[in-house]
Scaffold this motif. Structure first.
Motif, PDB file in Angstrom:
ATOM      1  N   ALA A 184       0.954  -1.075  -0.184  1.00  0.00           N
ATOM      2  CA  ALA A 184      -0.240   0.022  -0.042  1.00  0.00           C
ATOM      3  C   ALA A 184       1.024   1.130   0.224  1.00  0.00           C
ATOM      4  O   ALA A 184       2.135   1.229   0.361  1.00  0.00           O
ATOM      5  N   SER A 185       0.196   2.538  -0.323  1.00  0.00           N
ATOM      6  CA  SER A 185       0.990   3.571  -0.362  1.00  0.00           C
ATOM      7  C   SER A 185       1.270   3.874   1.060  1.00  0.00           C
ATOM      8  O   SER A 185       0.541   3.419   2.217  1.00  0.00           O
ATOM      9  N   PHE A 186       2.331   4.861   1.569  1.00  0.00           N
ATOM     10  CA  PHE A 186       2.495   5.256   2.890  1.00  0.00           C
ATOM     11  C   PHE A 186       1.390   5.969   3.377  1.00  0.00           C
ATOM     12  O   PHE A 186       0.927   6.853   2.663  1.00  0.00           O
ATOM     13  N   ASN A 231      -6.921   5.677  -5.182  1.00  0.00           N
ATOM     14  CA  ASN A 231      -6.880   4.129  -4.533  1.00  0.00           C
ATOM     15  C   ASN A 231      -5.582   4.109  -3.529  1.00  0.00           C
ATOM     16  O   ASN A 231      -4.532   4.172  -4.137  1.00  0.00           O
ATOM     17  N   THR A 232      -5.736   3.924  -2.414  1.00  0.00           N
ATOM     18  CA  THR A 232      -4.506   4.015  -1.377  1.00  0.00           C
ATOM     19  C   THR A 232      -3.885   2.734  -1.443  1.00  0.00           C
ATOM     20  O   THR A 232      -2.745   2.782  -0.777  1.00  0.00           O
ATOM     21  N   THR A 233      -4.377   1.748  -1.704  1.00  0.00           N
ATOM     22  CA  THR A 233      -3.798   0.458  -1.751  1.00  0.00           C
ATOM     23  C   THR A 233      -3.658  -0.301  -2.870  1.00  0.00           C
ATOM     24  O   THR A 233      -2.891  -1.331  -2.819  1.00  0.00           O
ATOM     25  N   THR A 234      -4.389   0.035  -3.921  1.00  0.00           N
ATOM     26  CA  THR A 234      -4.007  -0.734  -5.086  1.00  0.00           C
ATOM     27  C   THR A 234      -3.370   0.235  -6.201  1.00  0.00           C
ATOM     28  O   THR A 234      -4.363   0.916  -6.916  1.00  0.00           O
ATOM     29  N   LEU A 314       2.786   8.103  -2.676  1.00  0.00           N
ATOM     30  CA  LEU A 314       3.948   7.429  -2.750  1.00  0.00           C
ATOM     31  C   LEU A 314       3.960   5.986  -2.489  1.00  0.00           C
ATOM     32  O   LEU A 314       3.593   5.501  -1.129  1.00  0.00           O
ATOM     33  N   PHE A 315       4.177   5.096  -3.477  1.00  0.00           N
ATOM     34  CA  PHE A 315       4.206   3.791  -3.035  1.00  0.00           C
ATOM     35  C   PHE A 315       5.526   3.220  -3.119  1.00  0.00           C
ATOM     36  O   PHE A 315       6.383   3.255  -4.161  1.00  0.00           O
ATOM     37  N   PRO A 316       5.963   2.332  -2.116  1.00  0.00           N
ATOM     38  CA  PRO A 316       7.132   1.572  -2.186  1.00  0.00           C
ATOM     39  C   PRO A 316       6.820   0.063  -2.419  1.00  0.00           C
ATOM     40  O   PRO A 316       5.985  -0.332  -2.601  1.00  0.00           O
ATOM     41  N   LEU A 329       8.085   6.111   6.083  1.00  0.00           N
ATOM     42  CA  LEU A 329       8.476   7.778   5.599  1.00  0.00           C
ATOM     43  C   LEU A 329       8.215   8.537   6.835  1.00  0.00           C
ATOM     44  O   LEU A 329       7.351   8.680   7.381  1.00  0.00           O
ATOM     45  N   ASP A 330       9.319   9.304   7.084  1.00  0.00           N
ATOM     46  CA  ASP A 330       9.293  10.097   7.872  1.00  0.00           C
ATOM     47  C   ASP A 330       8.876  11.447   7.792  1.00  0.00           C
ATOM     48  O   ASP A 330       8.240  12.112   8.701  1.00  0.00           O
TER      49      ASP A 330
END
Length: 338
Positions: A184-186, A231-234, A314-316, A329-330
């Motif tokens: 998922a995205s941060f 979409n925050t997860t896909t 921002l997706f890792p 992500l700080d």
């Protein structure tokens, strides 16, 4: 009744003088044929300290009173000996110079044509004690005393007027682990972009720093991608802006190593974004002096639909799915210019 010269129409220390006319008629102060000189209407000219003079135009109850129109043939000058208040109980106060078909100025202060003055008059807009914005109006401005920012209404949303700040986090993200390409995205890098915000020449800057650790005895690649959508997860439901970062390999058993992403999105128009940036990655387990600087370069713009509110994410991406591969992500800042 006509009163001329020095004639006094009534006097007294109390009571009222009523001049009543039929509908459509008028009361004229000043000879209509006057070609020069000044006609002065004094109301409460000898007021003592603490007294108040009321001039009421179009009096009556709220249920029965109609609109009141004040008209002047020439310029109107209002001089007050102290602070003045112009207030409505409901509705707006509109200052419109030269009518709707001509460009003119609504001016604060004398205006010295650019020469300046040591004692300028100030335009003070209202301020809010709440971090929550009021209802947005395009072209509006106010000061948010809670967040310490001037706020401007643009394209259906409030943005910071100075510096163009769109979003910044107040806490580090939840660590992202136990995933590879399905991460998922941060959760602190989900920055809302108003509808139609992307216009030709506008640049949106993204800046993020964080840290990561990998499973003991292994090396892992870790990439980053900026996506635009809802979409925050896909991430497959969102649009990748530019390209995913290169895939640097970590040091073996890296623990709390650092990464940084600096990314700029240039709006070609309302339907095309070009995204490019720099990805910095610590590939040594013990020292921050060993940092890879990797370019994220795109060869073409990305087609997008901006007619509704969406977000930048921002997706890792981890090489392998492992609970001990964690990335946090700080800090995250999104700002815009132009």
């Amino acid at each position: 009744m006509t009163v001329q010269g020095g004639t006094t129409a009534g006097s007294g220390t109390a009571g009222s003088i009523n001049l009543k006319v039929a509908a459509g008629a008028s009361i004229t102060v000043g000879d209509t044929a006057l070609s020069s000189g000044t006609v002065t209407v004094n109301v409460g000219s000898n007021n003592t300290s603490g007294s108040t003079t009321n001039v009421t135009v179009g009096s009556g109850s709220a249920a029965t009173a109609g609109d009141t129109t004040l008209q002047a043939k020439g310029a109107v000058s209002i001089t007050s000996g102290t602070a003045s208040t112009y207030q409505t109980t409901t509705g707006n106060i509109i200052l419109q110079a030269a009518g709707s078909s001509t460009t003119a100025n609504v001016q604060i202060g004398a205006g010295n044509g650019g020469s300046g003055t040591s004692t300028p008059d100030l335009l003070v807009v209202d301020d809010s004690s709440s971090s929550t914005d009021p209802t947005e109006v395009d072209g509006a401005i106010y000061y948010n005393a809670s967040t310490k920012n001037f706020r401007c209404g643009e394209s259906g949303a409030w943005v910071n007027c100075i510096g163009g700040l769109i979003d910044s986090n107040t806490a580090a993200s939840t660590a992202v682990n136990s995933c590879s390409s399905a991460c998922a995205s941060f959760d602190n890098a989900r920055s809302s972009i108003p509808a139609n915000y992307c216009q030709a020449g506008r640049v949106i800057s993204l800046w993020g720093v964080g840290h990561f650790s990998v499973n003991s005895g292994t090396t892992q690649t870790l990439t980053m991608g900026v996506y635009y959508g809802t979409n925050t997860t896909t991430r497959g439901s969102d649009v990748l802006i530019g390209v995913v970062s290169p895939a640097p390999a970590s040091a073996t058993s890296a623990s709390n190593n650092f990464f940084r992403i600096e990314f700029k999105i240039t709006c070609f128009d309302s339907t095309h974004m070009l995204g490019e940036g720099v990805y910095t990655f610590q590939n040594n387990a013990t020292t921050t002096t060993s940092m890879l600087t990797l370019n994220m370069l795109a060869t073409a713009s990305t087609s997008v639909t901006t007619t509704s509110t969406k977000s930048l994410y921002l997706f890792p991406t981890w090489q392998n799915n492992n609970a001990n591969n964690t990335v946090t992500l700080d800090q995250w800042v999104v700002s815009a210019g132009n």
